[in-house]
Design an enzyme around this catalytic site. Structure first.
Site, PDB file in Angstrom:
ATOM      1  N   CYS A 131     -43.507  -1.799  -5.531  1.00  0.00           N
ATOM      2  CA  CYS A 131     -42.855  -0.924  -4.545  1.00  0.00           C
ATOM      3  C   CYS A 131     -43.863  -0.530  -3.446  1.00  0.00           C
ATOM      4  O   CYS A 131     -44.487  -1.386  -2.837  1.00  0.00           O
ATOM      5  CB  CYS A 131     -42.257   0.278  -5.261  1.00  0.00           C
ATOM      6  SG  CYS A 131     -41.281   1.354  -4.200  1.00  0.00           S
ATOM      7  N   ASP A 171     -31.344  -4.647  -5.434  1.00  0.00           N
ATOM      8  CA  ASP A 171     -32.243  -3.546  -5.054  1.00  0.00           C
ATOM      9  C   ASP A 171     -31.775  -2.925  -3.741  1.00  0.00           C
ATOM     10  O   ASP A 171     -31.692  -3.615  -2.722  1.00  0.00           O
ATOM     11  CB  ASP A 171     -33.670  -4.109  -4.898  1.00  0.00           C
ATOM     12  CG  ASP A 171     -34.701  -3.014  -4.748  1.00  0.00           C
ATOM     13  OD1 ASP A 171     -34.319  -1.854  -4.530  1.00  0.00           O
ATOM     14  OD2 ASP A 171     -35.902  -3.330  -4.849  1.00  0.00           O
ATOM     15  N   HIS A 180     -33.973  -2.251  -8.400  1.00  0.00           N
ATOM     16  CA  HIS A 180     -35.352  -1.858  -8.105  1.00  0.00           C
ATOM     17  C   HIS A 180     -36.171  -1.612  -9.380  1.00  0.00           C
ATOM     18  O   HIS A 180     -37.332  -2.003  -9.462  1.00  0.00           O
ATOM     19  CB  HIS A 180     -35.332  -0.592  -7.251  1.00  0.00           C
ATOM     20  CG  HIS A 180     -36.640  -0.288  -6.595  1.00  0.00           C
ATOM     21  ND1 HIS A 180     -37.143  -1.050  -5.579  1.00  0.00           N
ATOM     22  CD2 HIS A 180     -37.552   0.687  -6.816  1.00  0.00           C
ATOM     23  CE1 HIS A 180     -38.309  -0.555  -5.191  1.00  0.00           C
ATOM     24  NE2 HIS A 180     -38.573   0.495  -5.924  1.00  0.00           N
TER      25      HIS A 180
END
Lengths: 354, 215
Positions: free
Chosen positions: A142, A299, A328
């Site tokens: 991320c 995501d 995600h």
């Protein structure tokens, strides 16, 4: 006899309701991040963990995992049998994890400059010293992936052999950012007002914003699943661990938040080649090492175009962009992750870590 | 609905039971009551939905709401298991209409109106928080009590100190590396000097040998 059965049934149901209510009120409790590890370096709140080998180390190139500034990194080592860290260690990799820690009020000034130019290089130095390795793999998740990519671009001389990015946004074009496109636009969101009011932006606010991207699924669906597991007596360990992680948010250091919203989301400086850290221009073309970027089809936090853009900017000859059928977080943990992400990561890293 | 607790024969039966069994039977009975009450509630509500729909002006409320509710009602009525607890109802409701609700909310939260409203709410919230925080700071300062800012300042000093230690460590490291290079250079020079001495000694030995040969 029928009465006894009915009483048992009632007691059982009441116990289930009691458990569910307790979880709703007190939150989930679970043992997480259980892989054996040692702290080999600290700086301010940051910790560098070294995961102790559980089998013979087969690969001389260690892996340094870099997590985001929000949420806790134990999602990478959620629980035994459902841990990416445990999996990599069991394959014979030497695994390190950089945990940024929980910022205090005194850390509100910390920016990406501090994290990428001061903290990360030192963590790399200590990892190389501990592993006695000549090269290393950087694995970012991320926002940690975005930070890793910036590090790789700023320090091209570092002995970085592989760069692995999981659900990492590079391009922040509003049209490609899904719901965040409008939510973070300068017209509606002024990061200064948060930083001025709170110093560090409270984790609860970040968490609420993330939940609101899918309000029904995140606020209701999760608890429907919980009741379902309770009422049918199904194993709850994974749900408990995940729910604990979801609710275990940390504050976003104020200055870094300001940069993240303004420079990345609102001005897209990284992709446009205009991002500067202490005057140094971040030029993604300077990335030449092997690169694997993995994104999730479902995501909504880092969309596919945001992640795939990296492939257009870097100079690496050995580069791959992979799309998995996951969200995600689902990309990292769970049965789907074991089948897809973990096996892919292992097979990609093995020949590149010898 | 008649509760069996109102039955005199049942009350007599209970009273004649030994203490523990009596308590068990009573709780079993109350469990049945609970189930019956819930079932009655569920049946009443499910009957009310279509009635409410027929009696209302459809323009008052959005049609999708009724469609969703109707779907849930039909699905729940098709359920073979008559022992329907609240969680099962909730699950049915979610399974049937969750996706539609998600879509409805999803469509709403990306509209300019929603984001504008949220932006105003956040602005008010942050302004209030800022004001409240400042007021607290002033209040506790006047009471001569340490505030969060004071603690943060102190913690900041510790962080700065740690940073200085880090720099000293880096300097020592580079100094260590430099001195290692110096000592290697000096050692080489010493080695060269000794080699020179050995060489001159060898030359003298050779000269002596040559003299002896001639002599």
């Amino acid at each position: 006899m029928a009465d006894e059965q009915s009483t048992a049934e009632m007691q059982d149901t009441l116990k289930k309701y009691q458990l569910g209510t307790q979880l709703l009120l007190e939150g989930a409790k679970a043992q997480t991040g259980q892989s054996p590890k040692e702290i080999i370096w600290t700086k301010n709140k940051a910790r560098l963990y070294h995961y102790l080998p559980t089998c013979e180390q087969r690969f001389p190139v260690p892996i340094l995992m870099v997590y985001a500034l929000i949420n806790r990194p134990y999602i990478l080592d959620l629980m035994p049998g459902n841990s990416l860290v445990e999996h990599l260690v069991s394959l014979g990799f030497d695994v390190y994890l950089l945990d940024w820690g929980t910022p205090g009020d005194e850390d509100a000034y910390l920016s990406f400059e501090h994290y990428i130019l001061d903290y990360l290089p030192r963590a790399v130095k200590w990892m190389l010293r501990r592993s006695q390795a000549k090269e290393f793999t950087l694995l970012g998740y991320c926002m940690g992936g975005t930070m890793s990519a910036i590090y790789a671009a700023i320090f091209p001389d570092t002995p970085l052999r592989n760069l692995v990015l999981l659900t990492t946004a590079i391009n922040f074009i509003p049209e490609e950012m899904g719901i965040y496109g409008i939510w973070t636009s300068a017209e509606f969101l002024n990061p200064d007002q948060f930083v001025d009011a709170f110093g560090n932006v409270p984790g609860e606010i970040i968490d609420l914003a993330n939940r609101m991207t899918r309000p029904v699924a995140n606020c209701l669906g999760t608890y429907i699943t919980m009741w379902n597991l309770i009422m049918y007596g199904r194993p709850m360990e994974t749900w408990l661990a995940m729910n604990k992680w979801v609710n275990d948010s940390v504050s976003f250091p104020g200055e870094a938040f300001r940069q993240w919203i303004r420079d990345f989301y609102q001005q897209n400086k990284l992709a446009r080649g205009e991002l500067r850290l202490r005057g140094q221009l971040v030029n993604l073309e300077r990335i030449t090492c092997s690169v694997l970027s993995i994104a999730g089809k479902k995501d909504h936090i880092c969309t596919l175009p945001q992640a795939s853009a990296l492939m257009n900017y870097i100079s690496s000859q050995d580069k791959e962009f992979l799309v998995l059928n996951a969200g995600h977080v689902g990309l990292l943990t769970g049965s789907g992750a074991k089948k897809e992400l973990w096996s892919k990561l292992g097979s990609w890293l093995e020949p590149r870590s010898r | 609905m008649r509760f069996s607790g109102e039955n005199p024969a049942f009350i007599k039966e209970i009273q004649e039971m030994p203490g523990e069994t009596q308590a068990q039977a009573t709780s079993a009975e109350s469990w049945k009551h609970w189930q019956e009450a819930w079932k009655a509630f569920y049946e009443t509500v499910s009957k009310m939905w279509p009635q409410a729909r027929a009696g209302m002006d459809m323009q008052e409320l959005p049609a999708p709401w009724f469609e969703m509710m109707e779907e849930v009602r039909v699905k729940m009525q098709m359920e073979e298991n008559t022992n329907i607890d609240p969680v099962t109802v909730l699950k049915h409701w979610y399974d049937t209409s969750g996706e539609k609700w998600s879509k409805a909310f999803g469509d709403a939260i990306v509209t300019k109106q929603f984001v504008e409203a949220m932006s105003s709410v956040l602005e008010s919230y942050t302004s209030f928080s800022k004001m409240f925080r400042r007021a607290c700071e002033v209040y506790f300062s006047n009471l001569q009590l340490p505030t969060r800012s004071d603690i943060a300042r102190l913690a900041g000093l510790v962080v700065n100190l740690e940073e200085k230690v880090d720099r000293i460590e880096d300097s020592l490291e580079s100094l260590g590396n430099d001195s290692a290079q110096v000592s290697t250079g000096a050692s080489l020079q010493r080695l060269e000097a000794r080699l020179g001495q050995v060489e001159s000694k060898l030359e003298r030995v050779l000269a002596a040998l040559e003299k002896m040969e001639k002599g």
